[in-house]
Design a protein around this motif. Structure first.
Motif, PDB file in Angstrom:
ATOM      1  N   MET A   1      18.787  39.399  37.387  1.00 51.57           N
ATOM      2  CA  MET A   1      19.866  39.103  37.011  1.00 51.57           C
ATOM      3  C   MET A   1      19.781  36.956  37.994  1.00 51.57           C
ATOM      4  SD  MET A   1      23.862  40.536  37.121  1.00 51.57           S
ATOM      5  CE  MET A   1      23.542  41.719  35.689  1.00 51.57           C
ATOM      6  N   VAL A   2      20.326  36.987  37.191  1.00 50.19           N
ATOM      7  CA  VAL A   2      20.542  34.972  37.312  1.00 50.19           C
ATOM      8  C   VAL A   2      21.316  35.279  38.085  1.00 50.19           C
ATOM      9  CG1 VAL A   2      20.831  32.830  36.914  1.00 50.19           C
ATOM     10  CG2 VAL A   2      18.942  34.129  36.091  1.00 50.19           C
ATOM     11  N   LYS A   3      22.188  34.474  39.335  1.00 52.72           N
ATOM     12  CA  LYS A   3      23.155  33.679  40.202  1.00 52.72           C
ATOM     13  C   LYS A   3      23.771  33.034  39.626  1.00 52.72           C
ATOM     14  CE  LYS A   3      25.870  34.662  44.214  1.00 52.72           C
ATOM     15  NZ  LYS A   3      25.824  35.806  45.405  1.00 52.72           N
ATOM     16  N   ASN A   4      23.495  32.183  40.651  1.00 55.49           N
ATOM     17  CA  ASN A   4      23.937  30.155  40.521  1.00 55.49           C
ATOM     18  C   ASN A   4      22.315  30.121  39.018  1.00 55.49           C
ATOM     19  OD1 ASN A   4      25.876  30.993  42.225  1.00 55.49           O
ATOM     20  ND2 ASN A   4      24.269  30.804  44.231  1.00 55.49           N
ATOM     21  N   VAL A   5      23.752  29.029  38.009  1.00 54.84           N
ATOM     22  CA  VAL A   5      22.548  28.151  37.373  1.00 54.84           C
ATOM     23  C   VAL A   5      22.874  27.063  37.441  1.00 54.84           C
ATOM     24  CG1 VAL A   5      22.162  27.757  35.259  1.00 54.84           C
ATOM     25  CG2 VAL A   5      22.538  29.781  35.738  1.00 54.84           C
ATOM     26  N   LEU A   6      22.334  25.806  37.277  1.00 56.03           N
ATOM     27  CA  LEU A   6      22.755  24.276  36.906  1.00 56.03           C
ATOM     28  C   LEU A   6      22.344  23.544  35.810  1.00 56.03           C
ATOM     29  CD1 LEU A   6      23.346  21.355  39.152  1.00 56.03           C
ATOM     30  CD2 LEU A   6      21.194  20.946  38.988  1.00 56.03           C
ATOM     31  N   VAL A   7      23.190  23.443  35.198  1.00 57.21           N
ATOM     32  CA  VAL A   7      23.138  23.122  33.695  1.00 57.21           C
ATOM     33  C   VAL A   7      23.303  20.946  33.924  1.00 57.21           C
ATOM     34  CG1 VAL A   7      23.973  23.374  30.966  1.00 57.21           C
ATOM     35  CG2 VAL A   7      24.444  24.886  32.752  1.00 57.21           C
ATOM     36  N   ALA A   8      22.354  20.714  33.271  1.00 54.84           N
ATOM     37  CA  ALA A   8      22.375  19.328  33.215  1.00 54.84           C
ATOM     38  C   ALA A   8      22.558  18.530  32.179  1.00 54.84           C
ATOM     39  CB  ALA A   8      21.094  18.966  33.947  1.00 54.84           C
ATOM     40  N   LEU A   9      23.570  18.576  31.946  1.00 56.86           N
ATOM     41  CA  LEU A   9      24.015  17.574  30.417  1.00 56.86           C
ATOM     42  C   LEU A   9      24.062  16.132  30.160  1.00 56.86           C
ATOM     43  CD1 LEU A   9      27.170  20.262  30.135  1.00 56.86           C
ATOM     44  CD2 LEU A   9      24.782  20.344  28.893  1.00 56.86           C
ATOM     45  N   ASP A  10      23.431  15.660  29.695  1.00 51.36           N
ATOM     46  CA  ASP A  10      23.828  14.180  29.171  1.00 51.36           C
ATOM     47  C   ASP A  10      24.397  13.618  28.345  1.00 51.36           C
ATOM     48  OD1 ASP A  10      21.877  14.910  26.964  1.00 51.36           O
ATOM     49  OD2 ASP A  10      20.474  13.345  27.744  1.00 51.36           O
ATOM     50  N   GLY A  11      25.837  14.287  27.517  1.00 53.44           N
ATOM     51  CA  GLY A  11      26.054  13.303  26.978  1.00 53.44           C
ATOM     52  C   GLY A  11      25.477  13.503  25.078  1.00 53.44           C
ATOM     53  N   SER A  12      24.305  13.824  24.685  1.00 54.03           N
ATOM     54  CA  SER A  12      23.213  13.612  23.731  1.00 54.03           C
ATOM     55  C   SER A  12      24.049  14.835  22.756  1.00 54.03           C
ATOM     56  CB  SER A  12      22.439  13.710  23.751  1.00 54.03           C
ATOM     57  OG  SER A  12      21.063  15.121  24.764  1.00 54.03           O
ATOM     58  N   GLU A  13      22.466  14.721  21.781  1.00 55.79           N
ATOM     59  CA  GLU A  13      23.207  16.047  20.447  1.00 55.79           C
ATOM     60  C   GLU A  13      22.459  16.780  20.790  1.00 55.79           C
ATOM     61  OE1 GLU A  13      19.740  13.384  20.160  1.00 55.79           O
ATOM     62  OE2 GLU A  13      21.244  12.816  20.347  1.00 55.79           O
ATOM     63  N   ILE A  14      21.817  17.080  21.516  1.00 58.14           N
ATOM     64  CA  ILE A  14      21.011  18.673  22.910  1.00 58.14           C
ATOM     65  C   ILE A  14      22.173  18.753  23.277  1.00 58.14           C
ATOM     66  CG2 ILE A  14      20.157  17.602  24.275  1.00 58.14           C
ATOM     67  CD1 ILE A  14      17.693  19.480  23.609  1.00 58.14           C
ATOM     68  N   ALA A  15      23.045  18.163  23.867  1.00 56.26           N
ATOM     69  CA  ALA A  15      24.205  19.370  25.328  1.00 56.26           C
ATOM     70  C   ALA A  15      24.475  20.354  24.403  1.00 56.26           C
ATOM     71  CB  ALA A  15      25.046  18.058  25.133  1.00 56.26           C
ATOM     72  N   PRO A  16      25.144  20.581  23.170  1.00 56.25           N
ATOM     73  CA  PRO A  16      25.346  22.143  22.561  1.00 56.25           C
ATOM     74  C   PRO A  16      23.995  23.014  22.424  1.00 56.25           C
ATOM     75  CG  PRO A  16      26.504  20.180  21.261  1.00 56.25           C
ATOM     76  CD  PRO A  16      25.823  19.091  22.172  1.00 56.25           C
ATOM     77  N   ARG A  17      23.057  22.646  22.154  1.00 61.74           N
ATOM     78  CA  ARG A  17      22.016  23.454  22.361  1.00 61.74           C
ATOM     79  C   ARG A  17      21.988  23.811  23.896  1.00 61.74           C
ATOM     80  NH1 ARG A  17      17.992  24.817  19.014  1.00 61.74           N
ATOM     81  NH2 ARG A  17      16.682  24.516  20.914  1.00 61.74           N
ATOM     82  N   VAL A  18      21.879  23.102  24.600  1.00 61.13           N
ATOM     83  CA  VAL A  18      22.082  23.127  25.847  1.00 61.13           C
ATOM     84  C   VAL A  18      22.546  24.083  27.095  1.00 61.13           C
ATOM     85  CG1 VAL A  18      21.516  22.600  28.922  1.00 61.13           C
ATOM     86  CG2 VAL A  18      20.526  21.210  26.700  1.00 61.13           C
ATOM     87  N   VAL A  19      24.041  24.099  26.259  1.00 57.15           N
ATOM     88  CA  VAL A  19      24.953  25.287  26.959  1.00 57.15           C
ATOM     89  C   VAL A  19      24.794  26.777  26.168  1.00 57.15           C
ATOM     90  CG1 VAL A  19      27.548  25.281  26.539  1.00 57.15           C
ATOM     91  CG2 VAL A  19      26.989  23.713  26.768  1.00 57.15           C
ATOM     92  N   GLN A  20      24.337  26.502  24.987  1.00 60.56           N
ATOM     93  CA  GLN A  20      23.549  27.988  24.285  1.00 60.56           C
ATOM     94  C   GLN A  20      23.006  28.359  24.902  1.00 60.56           C
ATOM     95  OE1 GLN A  20      22.883  27.298  20.094  1.00 60.56           O
ATOM     96  NE2 GLN A  20      22.281  28.802  19.728  1.00 60.56           N
ATOM     97  N   ALA A  21      21.683  27.620  25.364  1.00 59.81           N
ATOM     98  CA  ALA A  21      20.393  28.490  26.250  1.00 59.81           C
ATOM     99  C   ALA A  21      21.689  29.442  26.873  1.00 59.81           C
ATOM    100  CB  ALA A  21      19.599  27.917  25.908  1.00 59.81           C
ATOM    101  N   LEU A  22      22.371  28.648  27.447  1.00 53.20           N
ATOM    102  CA  LEU A  22      23.171  29.217  29.141  1.00 53.20           C
ATOM    103  C   LEU A  22      23.732  30.402  27.947  1.00 53.20           C
ATOM    104  CD1 LEU A  22      24.394  29.774  32.339  1.00 53.20           C
ATOM    105  CD2 LEU A  22      26.255  27.886  31.125  1.00 53.20           C
ATOM    106  N   ASP A  23      24.604  30.242  27.355  1.00 58.71           N
ATOM    107  CA  ASP A  23      25.484  31.425  27.350  1.00 58.71           C
ATOM    108  C   ASP A  23      24.472  32.695  26.508  1.00 58.71           C
ATOM    109  OD1 ASP A  23      27.661  30.400  26.733  1.00 58.71           O
ATOM    110  OD2 ASP A  23      27.659  30.012  24.596  1.00 58.71           O
ATOM    111  N   GLU A  24      23.165  32.496  26.278  1.00 58.15           N
ATOM    112  CA  GLU A  24      22.246  33.645  26.082  1.00 58.15           C
ATOM    113  C   GLU A  24      21.542  34.205  27.366  1.00 58.15           C
ATOM    114  OE1 GLU A  24      18.981  32.204  23.548  1.00 58.15           O
ATOM    115  OE2 GLU A  24      20.927  31.636  21.809  1.00 58.15           O
ATOM    116  N   LEU A  25      22.183  33.532  28.887  1.00 59.96           N
ATOM    117  CA  LEU A  25      20.926  34.243  29.597  1.00 59.96           C
ATOM    118  C   LEU A  25      22.519  34.730  30.424  1.00 59.96           C
ATOM    119  CD1 LEU A  25      20.083  31.109  31.716  1.00 59.96           C
ATOM    120  CD2 LEU A  25      18.829  33.238  30.640  1.00 59.96           C
ATOM    121  N   VAL A  26      22.059  36.356  30.930  1.00 60.50           N
ATOM    122  CA  VAL A  26      22.678  37.127  31.526  1.00 60.50           C
ATOM    123  C   VAL A  26      23.157  36.745  32.794  1.00 60.50           C
ATOM    124  CG1 VAL A  26      22.767  39.694  32.590  1.00 60.50           C
ATOM    125  CG2 VAL A  26      21.727  39.484  30.104  1.00 60.50           C
TER     126      VAL A  26
END
Length: 141
Positions: A1-26
């Motif tokens: 199980m992952v405890k601490n995660v850093l999500v790097a977002l740059d404001g581009s069109e891929i940012a929602p996909r990056v956040v979606q990947a986070l949603d899929e993690l436990v």
């Protein structure tokens, strides 16, 4: 199980996909998600790789990026932190990851290939090479 995660977002069109990947993690219920954005310094704008956004106005875009990160933050059910910093993007992402002792960094890739990638460099590639934890690179569709 992952405890601490850093999500790097740059404001581009891929940012929602990056956040979606986070949603899929436990994620661990007592973990922390750090949502970050790095504004390149004026010095680094001359050498800004093609896979980075080119800032128009740091002051104007700061509030826009902060608002976007807060909207992502509101949708998460775990403890979150926001980090908006200035500097070399790859170096700052790695620095923040070390400060928060993250188990994972999630970052987007612009999908550069061939000569563009060689000439321009890649933030995601540098993070993968230099980070002290695992890195999940989210590619564009």
């Amino acid at each position: 199980m992952v405890k601490n995660v850093l999500v790097a977002l740059d404001g581009s069109e891929i940012a929602p996909r990056v956040v979606q990947a986070l949603d899929e993690l436990v994620l661990s219920p007592d973990g922390t998600v750090v949502l970050c954005h790095v504004f390149p310094t004026a010095d680094s704008e001359m050498e800004l790789p093609a896979d980075l956004p080119h800032p128009e106005s740091t002051t104007g875009s700061y509030f826009q990026i902060e608002k976007q990160l807060q909207s992502y933050q509101d949708k998460l059910s775990v403890k979150t932190e926001l980090e908006l910093v200035t500097g070399n993007p790859a170096e700052e992402i790695i620095r923040l990851s070390n400060i928060y002792q993250t188990d994972l960094i999630i970052i987007g890739s612009r999908g550069l290939t061939g000569m563009k990638r060689i000439v321009s460099g890649s933030v995601s590639n540098q993070v993968v090479e230099e980070a002290n934890c695992s890195v999940l690179v989210v590619k564009p569709k």
